[in-house]
Design a protein around this motif. Structure first.
Motif, PDB file in Angstrom:
ATOM      1  N   GLU A  41       0.831  -1.205   0.000  1.00  0.00           N
ATOM      2  CA  GLU A  41       0.000   0.000   0.000  1.00  0.00           C
ATOM      3  C   GLU A  41       0.864   1.254   0.000  1.00  0.00           C
ATOM      4  OE1 GLU A  41      -3.610   2.069   2.623  1.00  0.00           O
ATOM      5  OE2 GLU A  41      -2.762   0.126   3.225  1.00  0.00           O
ATOM      6  N   VAL A  45       0.862   4.316  -2.650  1.00  0.00           N
ATOM      7  CA  VAL A  45       0.687   5.716  -2.233  1.00  0.00           C
ATOM      8  C   VAL A  45       1.837   6.574  -2.756  1.00  0.00           C
ATOM      9  CG1 VAL A  45       0.682   7.258  -0.232  1.00  0.00           C
ATOM     10  CG2 VAL A  45      -0.714   5.199  -0.214  1.00  0.00           C
ATOM     11  N   THR A  49       1.344   9.606  -5.165  1.00  0.00           N
ATOM     12  CA  THR A  49       1.874  10.910  -4.761  1.00  0.00           C
ATOM     13  C   THR A  49       2.695  11.529  -5.885  1.00  0.00           C
ATOM     14  OG1 THR A  49       1.982  10.174  -2.453  1.00  0.00           O
ATOM     15  CG2 THR A  49       3.273  12.116  -3.035  1.00  0.00           C
ATOM     16  N   LYS A 105      -5.152  17.005  -2.466  1.00  0.00           N
ATOM     17  CA  LYS A 105      -4.895  15.579  -2.628  1.00  0.00           C
ATOM     18  C   LYS A 105      -3.434  15.256  -2.315  1.00  0.00           C
ATOM     19  CE  LYS A 105      -5.361  11.741  -5.884  1.00  0.00           C
ATOM     20  NZ  LYS A 105      -5.729  11.331  -7.265  1.00  0.00           N
ATOM     21  N   TYR A 108      -2.995  15.226   1.384  1.00  0.00           N
ATOM     22  CA  TYR A 108      -3.581  14.011   1.957  1.00  0.00           C
ATOM     23  C   TYR A 108      -2.671  12.804   1.731  1.00  0.00           C
ATOM     24  CZ  TYR A 108      -6.348   9.740   2.028  1.00  0.00           C
ATOM     25  OH  TYR A 108      -6.779   8.461   2.247  1.00  0.00           O
ATOM     26  N   LEU A 109      -2.144  12.676   0.513  1.00  0.00           N
ATOM     27  CA  LEU A 109      -1.295  11.528   0.190  1.00  0.00           C
ATOM     28  C   LEU A 109      -0.005  11.538   0.994  1.00  0.00           C
ATOM     29  CD1 LEU A 109      -1.792  11.329  -3.684  1.00  0.00           C
ATOM     30  CD2 LEU A 109      -2.540   9.643  -1.997  1.00  0.00           C
ATOM     31  N   THR A 111       0.349  12.877   3.943  1.00  0.00           N
ATOM     32  CA  THR A 111      -0.024  12.485   5.307  1.00  0.00           C
ATOM     33  C   THR A 111      -0.231  10.982   5.398  1.00  0.00           C
ATOM     34  OG1 THR A 111      -1.129  14.625   5.615  1.00  0.00           O
ATOM     35  CG2 THR A 111      -1.680  12.869   7.171  1.00  0.00           C
ATOM     36  N   ARG A 112      -0.909  10.421   4.372  1.00  0.00           N
ATOM     37  CA  ARG A 112      -1.131   8.982   4.330  1.00  0.00           C
ATOM     38  C   ARG A 112       0.198   8.233   4.245  1.00  0.00           C
ATOM     39  NH1 ARG A 112      -3.929   4.863   6.060  1.00  0.00           N
ATOM     40  NH2 ARG A 112      -4.122   3.147   4.566  1.00  0.00           N
ATOM     41  N   ARG A 113       1.132   8.748   3.444  1.00  0.00           N
ATOM     42  CA  ARG A 113       2.455   8.138   3.317  1.00  0.00           C
ATOM     43  C   ARG A 113       3.172   8.104   4.661  1.00  0.00           C
ATOM     44  NH1 ARG A 113       6.599  11.976   0.653  1.00  0.00           N
ATOM     45  NH2 ARG A 113       6.235  12.879   2.710  1.00  0.00           N
ATOM     46  N   ASP A 115       1.837   8.222   7.628  1.00  0.00           N
ATOM     47  CA  ASP A 115       1.135   7.307   8.522  1.00  0.00           C
ATOM     48  C   ASP A 115       1.498   5.848   8.225  1.00  0.00           C
ATOM     49  OD1 ASP A 115      -1.019   6.620  10.492  1.00  0.00           O
ATOM     50  OD2 ASP A 115      -1.946   5.742   8.712  1.00  0.00           O
ATOM     51  N   LEU A 116       1.557   5.504   6.935  1.00  0.00           N
ATOM     52  CA  LEU A 116       1.913   4.131   6.555  1.00  0.00           C
ATOM     53  C   LEU A 116       3.339   3.792   6.964  1.00  0.00           C
ATOM     54  CD1 LEU A 116       0.230   3.876   3.036  1.00  0.00           C
ATOM     55  CD2 LEU A 116      -0.321   2.482   5.032  1.00  0.00           C
ATOM     56  N   ARG A 119       3.287   3.004  10.572  1.00  0.00           N
ATOM     57  CA  ARG A 119       2.675   1.694  10.816  1.00  0.00           C
ATOM     58  C   ARG A 119       3.640   0.565  10.449  1.00  0.00           C
ATOM     59  NH1 ARG A 119      -3.066   1.556   8.043  1.00  0.00           N
ATOM     60  NH2 ARG A 119      -2.958  -0.591   8.839  1.00  0.00           N
TER      61      ARG A 119
END
Length: 384
Positions: A41, A45, A49, A105, A108-109, A111-113, A115-116, A119
């Motif tokens: 994932e 992303v 991005t 966008k 957001y990406l 931030t998602r990157r 976060d991943l 994790r």
């Protein structure tokens, strides 16, 4: 009879541990699958991005063109009609809206990157803990699965020797695991990320997004430098090169300097007597003793200051490590060492005994601790 009963107990313990080992292995596989899914994932992303950054650059260019066009038609009412002005205004507005959408966008990406990536790091830690348990179980199984008669004799007549043998196996496994973890968490992750970022920069170059490429390359250069630093740290921890090239004292000065920078604990190194080269094995042993002593200060003492005093005498080397930490009751720590529950001090005491030296610990509650080690220098082992 007692030996047969002990054999049965050990066999039952082995059966239970074998079963538990496979359960832990299944947990490891589950965590590993989760990590692979997260990495997949994350890769998607990162690709998305990159594409979004390209669209942001494209929209910025088109928006600039649309604004220039709107300025032109707004100034010359003779050449352009109201319809031309309206069209130019709508185009500029649409491009502004698209640019804002793609910027949102992109945010957001990113931030998602992030976060991943966090994790993935947390899952790696879970996997590391699970693999550590598997390693310990394997060590115990390997030890117990040997000659049970020998284990019985060890239990009855040489408990300390059994503990030492077990500790040696465990130390070897821990060292292998530590090196593998350092390479995996440091160098391997850095290299994988470098490959991904290189691909992103390559796609940006093909679309002439030069500003974004420059930012990626700057970040890429920093990651490569970090990878090189990780490799150097791994090599240094395996065998400090200064120890071979310059000797014990420069290696200790470098270690103490790095320790202070890393831990923010004030340090001082005092050398008494004339510096002299010792046998290679003895220098390594002294270096590791100092490492372990300073590590214990960091883990347990809560100290703000630590001092190393190294004294060279004609037939003796004296090592004294003093801290101003919380201290402890010496009798209690001696009991923990005897029970084998304080592995740092056990390792130090065993190293000292191998060198035919002695170690003394003095400590006062809320005042600090002083560890003194005396190591004899045999006349036939001195280096010319």
């Amino acid at each position: 009879m007692q030996g047969d009963a002990l054999d049965r107990i050990i066999k039952n313990a082995i059966d239970v541990m074998e079963s538990s080992k496979y359960q832990i292995f299944e947990i490891c596989e589950s965590v590993r699958s989760e990590r692979n899914a997260l990495n997949f994932e994350l890769h998607q992303v990162l690709e998305e991005t990159s594409k979004t950054i390209d669209m942001v650059d494209h929209c910025e260019m088109e928006y600039r063109k649309a604004r220039i066009r709107l300025t032109e038609v707004s100034r010359d009412f003779k050449r352009f009609t109201e319809e031309d002005i309206r069209s130019a205004y709508e185009l500029a507005t649409n491009m502004q809206t698209q640019l804002a959408m793609y910027r949102e966008k992109e945010l957001y990406l990113k931030t998602r990157r992030d976060d991943l990536q966090k994790r993935v790091k947390n899952v790696d830690k879970q996997l590391e803990r699970a693999e550590s348990v598997v390693t310990q179980v394997n060590v115990v199984l390997e030890y117990l699965s040997g000659d049970l008669n020998q284990v019985t004799r060890l239990l009855e007549s040489a408990k300390n020797r059994q503990l030492l043998g077990l500790k040696i196996i465990l130390a070897q496994e821990e060292e292998r695991k530590r090196i593998a973890r350092e390479i995996h968490d440091g160098l391997a992750q850095t290299m994988a990320n470098v490959v991904l970022r290189t691909e992103i920069a390559e796609r940006m170059l093909s679309k002439q997004a030069y500003n974004s490429v420059k930012e990626e390359l700057v970040d890429l250069k920093g990651q490569v430098r970090g990878g090189i630093e990780e490799v150097r740290k791994i090599i240094f921890n395996l065998r400090p090169m200064a120890l071979d090239d310059l000797g014990l004292i420069p290696a200790l000065r470098k270690f103490i300097q790095d320790y202070e920078e890393k831990t923010k604990i004030n340090t001082r190194f005092e050398l008494v007597g004339k510096d002299a080269r010792l046998p290679s094995g003895m220098e390594v042993a002294i270096y590791r003793l100092v490492q372990e002593a300073f590590s214990n200060v960091l883990k347990h003492a809560q100290a703000s200051h630590v001092t190393l005093e190294l004294t060279y005498q004609q037939q003796m080397v004296k090592i004294v490590v003093t801290d101003n930490g919380v201290g402890f009751v010496v009798d209690n720590i001696d009991k923990k060492i005897e029970k084998g529950s304080h592995y740092g001090l056990i390792g130090m005491r065993e190293r000292v005994e191998l060198l035919e030296g002695r170690m003394e610990i003095q400590s006062t509650k809320d005042v600090g601790t002083k560890v003194s080690i005396l190591i004899p220098i045999k006349s036939d082992s001195k280096e010319e």
